[in-house]
Design an enzyme around this catalytic site. Structure first.
Site, PDB file in Angstrom:
ATOM      1  N   GLY A 163       0.753  -1.242   0.000  1.00 35.93           N
ATOM      2  CA  GLY A 163       0.000   0.000   0.000  1.00 35.93           C
ATOM      3  C   GLY A 163       0.782   1.290   0.000  1.00 35.93           C
ATOM      4  N   PRO A 198       5.084  -5.040  -0.343  1.00 37.00           N
ATOM      5  CA  PRO A 198       5.097  -3.847  -1.200  1.00 37.00           C
ATOM      6  C   PRO A 198       5.061  -4.242  -2.674  1.00 37.00           C
ATOM      7  CG  PRO A 198       7.317  -4.339  -0.461  1.00 37.00           C
ATOM      8  CD  PRO A 198       6.414  -5.343   0.219  1.00 37.00           C
ATOM      9  N   ARG A 218       3.697  -1.492  -5.572  1.00 33.37           N
ATOM     10  CA  ARG A 218       3.861  -0.230  -6.281  1.00 33.37           C
ATOM     11  C   ARG A 218       5.158   0.501  -5.920  1.00 33.37           C
ATOM     12  NH1 ARG A 218      -0.417   2.591  -8.293  1.00 33.37           N
ATOM     13  NH2 ARG A 218      -1.819   1.416  -6.946  1.00 33.37           N
ATOM     14  N   TYR A 237      -8.424   4.770 -12.997  1.00 30.06           N
ATOM     15  CA  TYR A 237      -8.351   5.440 -11.685  1.00 30.06           C
ATOM     16  C   TYR A 237      -8.187   6.944 -11.800  1.00 30.06           C
ATOM     17  CZ  TYR A 237      -6.472   0.713 -10.664  1.00 30.06           C
ATOM     18  OH  TYR A 237      -6.247  -0.625 -10.588  1.00 30.06           O
ATOM     19  N   CYS A 245     -10.776   3.569 -29.538  1.00 32.23           N
ATOM     20  CA  CYS A 245     -12.081   4.201 -29.749  1.00 32.23           C
ATOM     21  C   CYS A 245     -12.876   4.307 -28.451  1.00 32.23           C
ATOM     22  CB  CYS A 245     -12.861   3.411 -30.783  1.00 32.23           C
ATOM     23  SG  CYS A 245     -11.908   3.206 -32.285  1.00 32.23           S
ATOM     24  N   GLU A 246     -12.368   5.080 -27.512  1.00 30.10           N
ATOM     25  CA  GLU A 246     -13.039   5.360 -26.242  1.00 30.10           C
ATOM     26  C   GLU A 246     -12.577   6.749 -25.807  1.00 30.10           C
ATOM     27  OE1 GLU A 246     -14.411   3.051 -23.656  1.00 30.10           O
ATOM     28  OE2 GLU A 246     -14.160   1.166 -24.740  1.00 30.10           O
TER      29      GLU A 246
HETATM   30  C1  LIG Z   1      -2.196  -5.451  -4.314  1.00 24.96           C
HETATM   31  C2  LIG Z   1      -1.759  -6.013  -3.027  1.00 24.96           C
HETATM   32  C3  LIG Z   1      -0.536  -5.643  -2.471  1.00 24.96           C
HETATM   33  C4  LIG Z   1       0.377  -4.609  -3.087  1.00 24.96           C
HETATM   34  O1  LIG Z   1      -0.143  -3.331  -2.977  1.00 24.96           O
HETATM   35  P1  LIG Z   1       0.774  -2.053  -3.365  1.00 24.96           P
HETATM   36  O2  LIG Z   1      -0.112  -0.913  -3.160  1.00 24.96           O
HETATM   37  O3  LIG Z   1       1.163  -2.239  -4.792  1.00 24.96           O
HETATM   38  O4  LIG Z   1       1.942  -2.052  -2.462  1.00 24.96           O
HETATM   39  C5  LIG Z   1      -0.150  -6.248  -1.290  1.00 24.96           C
HETATM   40  N1  LIG Z   1      -0.934  -7.159  -0.689  1.00 24.96           N
HETATM   41  C6  LIG Z   1      -2.132  -7.541  -1.190  1.00 24.96           C
HETATM   42  C7  LIG Z   1      -2.940  -8.551  -0.486  1.00 24.96           C
HETATM   43  C8  LIG Z   1      -2.582  -6.977  -2.380  1.00 24.96           C
HETATM   44  O5  LIG Z   1      -3.773  -7.329  -2.870  1.00 24.96           O
END
Ligand SMILES: *Cc1c(COP(=O)(O)O)cnc(C)c1O
Length: 422
Positions: free
Chosen positions: A239, A273, A275, A315, A342-343
């Site tokens: 996250g 992690p 992202r 998003y 085409c969107e």
């Molecule tokens: C998607 C996900 C992550 C990774 O989330 P990031 O925001 O990319 O760090 C970690 N754990 C679970 C269970 C996920 O579904």
């Protein structure tokens, strides 16, 4: 922090000229920096140093085999959400004992495959899933290591599509029912109850939701311990956000927010992690096709599209767009950057002030390493772009550009004949 930098007017990935790369592999193309991936994993490790921990990279963020292999070689484990990801990780040389399996809808086949592979644990999200895993473990004459994923009921303040820790979301077990679930799980002798897990959302750029999650997890662990339930692992999920624009969270702030309430617990921490490792380690390289002017707007039409990178459409995500060749006197102008699909949702930027390119110029859509290629599709019958991994002066095509044959693989031309009366 990443290694996409200008040398004079020209954009480089590490030691490689982006223009030279584009001339060889064509565009659109995804380009990743190995040095950036390594650095991000190392910095994340450092943020958790001093606590017993395991990093399990969320494979869904960027699942190219060579990227997984690079991270596995650095000791990373993996968080997977499907059998396909399990197979990718194993093929890339991952240690099965460092794989955790998340997700609300694991099928019987997926559970069996993960059990046979000998993964570290299943993060279980519902009561029927507990019984399903137990039944499959019984059939395979083994025991399944599990943790329960708790939904801590908090608002991480991120986009609703990527927010997973509120009680109305489909994820996890309600905090209030956690004790019942553990009692039930412990009564199933095919299950080995080893942990507690959570994941509250993605692209979180404030420490507060992490602190709140840490406190709720610490409270839950203490309550369980009081009932005699001792757990080995506490999985914090992923996250951590990345700076797509000017939002940002320091990893030390993340770590101190989430770790502080957990210090006294004797558990191994797992972090997932995705992202923050991969996001700024990749770009989508595209070329300008046309500059289209109407009486109200200017459109920069590029050869990349929402099928290649869906984040803006899905998003409303912001991606910086950099010219590959930064000419000195390029005029600044406001424009929409759009693709050929085409969107009307097929855009990369809206009303963006940027140096006005000319047709044929190359543009780099920044921050496209995570949830980029992995979400690409063949919509509009567009072949998916290649993936290139740069390492210092060297680069490798780690996935080839798709061909027309790839597009129609598995399709059949059936002979139906003329229409007949029933
Ligand atoms: C998607 C996900 C992550 C990774 O989330 P990031 O925001 O990319 O760090 C970690 N754990 C679970 C269970 C996920 O579904």
């Amino acid at each position: 922090m990443h290694y996409f930098v200008y040398r004079g007017e020209e954009l480089f990935v590490e030691e490689v000229s982006v223009k030279a790369l584009a001339a060889e592999v064509g565009v659109p193309a995804y380009v990743y920096s190995a040095r950036t991936l390594r650095r991000h994993l190392k910095v994340f490790e450092q943020a958790l140093a001093g606590t017993d921990h395991l990093i399990c990279f969320a494979a869904k963020a960027l699942s190219n085999l060579s990227v997984l292999k690079l991270l596995a070689a650095m000791g990373s484990g993996f968080d997977i959400v499907s059998q396909g990801e399990l197979m990718r990780c194993l093929r890339a040389g991952a240690d099965a004992r460092k794989i955790v399996f998340s997700g609300v809808g694991k099928s019987a086949e997926e559970i069996a495959a993960a059990l046979k592979a000998g993964i570290l644990m299943f993060n279980v999200e519902s009561r029927p899933e507990l019984y399903q895993i137990a039944a499959i473990a019984r059939r395979l004459k083994t025991r399944a290591p599990i943790s329960l994923r708790v939904n801590p009921d908090l608002d991480p303040g991120t986009h609703p599509h990527i927010s997973t820790g509120h009680r109305t979301s489909k994820f996890g077990v309600p905090l209030k029912q956690l004790a019942e679930y553990y009692d039930e799980a412990q009564a199933l002798k095919e299950l080995e109850v080893v942990g507690l897990s959570t994941h509250i959302g993605s692209q979180i750029t404030e420490p507060e939701p992490f602190r709140e999650a840490g406190e709720k997890l610490a409270g839950a662990m203490r309550d369980l311990l009081a009932k005699g339930i001792e757990l080995r692992y506490l999985d914090l999920g992923g996250g951590v956000g990345v700076p797509y624009q000017d939002e940002s969270i320091e990893l030390e702030d993340y770590a101190s927010a989430i770790l502080k309430p957990l210090r006294a617990l004797k558990v191994k921490l797992i972090a997932e992690p995705g992202r923050v490792i991969a996001g700024n380690a990749g770009v989508l390289l595209t070329r300008v096709l046309y500059i289209k002017e109407t009486d109200v707007k200017r459109f920069i039409v590029i050869d990349g599209a929402m099928n290649d990178l869906i984040r803006p459409a899905l998003y409303d995500a912001y991606h910086a767009i950099w010219p590959v060749d930064k000419r000195e006197h390029a005029e600044l102008a406001v424009a929409d950057v759009v693709g050929p699909v085409c969107e009307s949702g097929d855009f990369f930027a809206r009303d963006r002030l940027l140096p006005l390119p000319r047709p044929g110029d190359l543009l780099a859509v920044m921050g496209a390493g995570a949830y980029g290629f992995v979400m690409a599709s063949n919509y509009n019958s567009r072949p998916r772009p290649p993936e290139v991994l740069v390492d210092g002066q060297r680069w490798h095509v780690v996935r080839e550009r798709e061909t027309f044959d790839d597009l129609i693989r598995g399709e059949k031309l059936v002979e139906l004949g003329p229409e007949r009366e029933p």
